[in-house]
Design an enzyme around this catalytic site. Structure first.
Site, PDB file in Angstrom:
ATOM      1  N   TYR A 170       0.816  -1.215   0.000  1.00 11.55           N
ATOM      2  CA  TYR A 170       0.000   0.000   0.000  1.00 11.55           C
ATOM      3  C   TYR A 170       0.853   1.270   0.000  1.00 11.55           C
ATOM      4  O   TYR A 170       0.571   2.197  -0.757  1.00 11.55           O
ATOM      5  CB  TYR A 170      -0.981  -0.016   1.182  1.00 11.55           C
ATOM      6  N   GLU A 198       1.466   6.302  -7.128  1.00  7.63           N
ATOM      7  CA  GLU A 198       0.370   7.178  -7.552  1.00  7.63           C
ATOM      8  C   GLU A 198       0.747   8.643  -7.359  1.00  7.63           C
ATOM      9  O   GLU A 198       0.425   9.500  -8.201  1.00  7.63           O
ATOM     10  CB  GLU A 198      -0.897   6.842  -6.759  1.00  7.63           C
TER      11      GLU A 198
END
Length: 324
Positions: A248, A255
């Site tokens: 994550y 991102e």
């Protein structure tokens, strides 16, 4: 009748041990036995739970047979135990009769199994395709990841919107906010940032975004699919609630890099910028909104981290002992 025949080594060396017991009333034909280092335990179940005056048909007890007084019940104790079991069974039936039966239970379960299976197959295709291309082409595979994988990623991430619907209508017990944060965050990166800018589609960061996303889902969807049919495979459970710890943060970092790289392009092209009709001729730059999105991205990561940490503690943490 219980017929016993065995060979064993005792104080007098190897011997054959045998006996037979003819019970007073019928018993279950298949007794349960357990062999330990010191003894052999045989459990014989009565066919009907009622009080027996004695164990065997013959009135005189065999010499080799001795009662276990630690487990002995007299007639009143036995009746009370049977009565408690009957009351427990009746109460259980009453509770089950109060719970309304869902006529669409099997249909819902079938839908959830198929949804998770399709998503698992989709992300498996993405992962395998990217891995094979990485081994064959090396770093060159970074630059055309989007053109090779985008169609399948579009399909999987569009289908993922159903997870929000499933949570809204109560089909699954997953919290709504973490699902919304993850799915809309991913779709914003996929459709808005990458899908609308050709300049971003050939950047290496696309490879890492897609790769981290797919690895996470390789464990999540099969875990949920097996949960639908009441199966828990411990290694898969551990992977489901552990792999997110490194993946994550890495996915969020990829991102964020993608957004940072896209800001100058959006500023230069003016794409998605909004010009307002006013005397000052103010324009809301989309690149400015992306900077705000970066803050929201890390807040969303915090929300998902907190949710996943609670789930991990619940599924993998030490089990609490019930107080007697």
């Amino acid at each position: 009748i219980l017929i016993f025949l065995a060979q064993g080594h005792g104080a007098k060396g190897d011997n054959i041990y045998e006996f037979q017991i003819e019970f007073l009333e019928p018993v279950e034909p298949k007794p349960v036995y357990k062999v330990t280092q010191r003894q052999l335990n045989i459990t014989v179940q009565k066919k009907e739970s009622n009080w027996w005056e004695r164990l065997t048909k013959q009135e005189k007890r065999p010499l080799f047979l001795a009662p276990d007084f630690d487990r002995w019940l007299d007639e009143s104790d036995a009746e009370m135990e049977l009565k408690e079991k009957e009351e427990e069974k009746i109460n259980k039936m009453k509770i089950e009769s109060r719970v309304p039966k869902d006529p669409f239970k099997h249909l819902k379960k079938g839908y959830l199994i198929m949804y998770n299976l399709v998503q698992f197959l989709g992300f498996s295709w993405i992962f395998v395709n990217m891995t094979v291309r990485l081994f064959i082409l090396g770093k060159d595979s970074f630059y055309d990841t989007f053109h090779t994988i985008a169609d399948m990623m579009y399909f999987c991430q569009t289908l993922a919107l159903m997870e929000i619907v499933n949570s809204l209508i109560g089909l699954v017990r997953s919290p709504l906010i973490p699902a919304v944060v993850q799915i809309f965050g991913r779709n914003f990166i996929l459709f808005v940032v990458l899908g609308s800018l050709e300049e971003m589609q050939s950047k290496p960061v696309v490879f890492f975004i897609f790769y981290f996303w797919s690895i996470i889902e390789l464990f999540r969807y099969p875990y949920y699919m097996l949960s639908c049919i009441g199966i828990e495979w411990k290694p898969l459970t551990w992977l489901r609630y552990t792999t997110w710890i490194p993946l994550y943060p890495l996915g969020a970092l990829a991102e964020a890099v993608c957004v940072v790289q896209s800001i100058p392009i959006f500023s230069e092209t003016g794409k998605f910028s909004l010009g307002l009709p006013n005397p000052l001729n103010v324009t809301i730059q989309f690149s400015f909104l992306l900077q705000i999105y970066l803050i929201a991205l890390f807040l969303g990561v915090f929300v998902n981290f907190r949710h996943l940490y609670k789930q991990r503690k619940q599924h993998l943490g030490p089990k609490k002992r019930k107080m007697k």
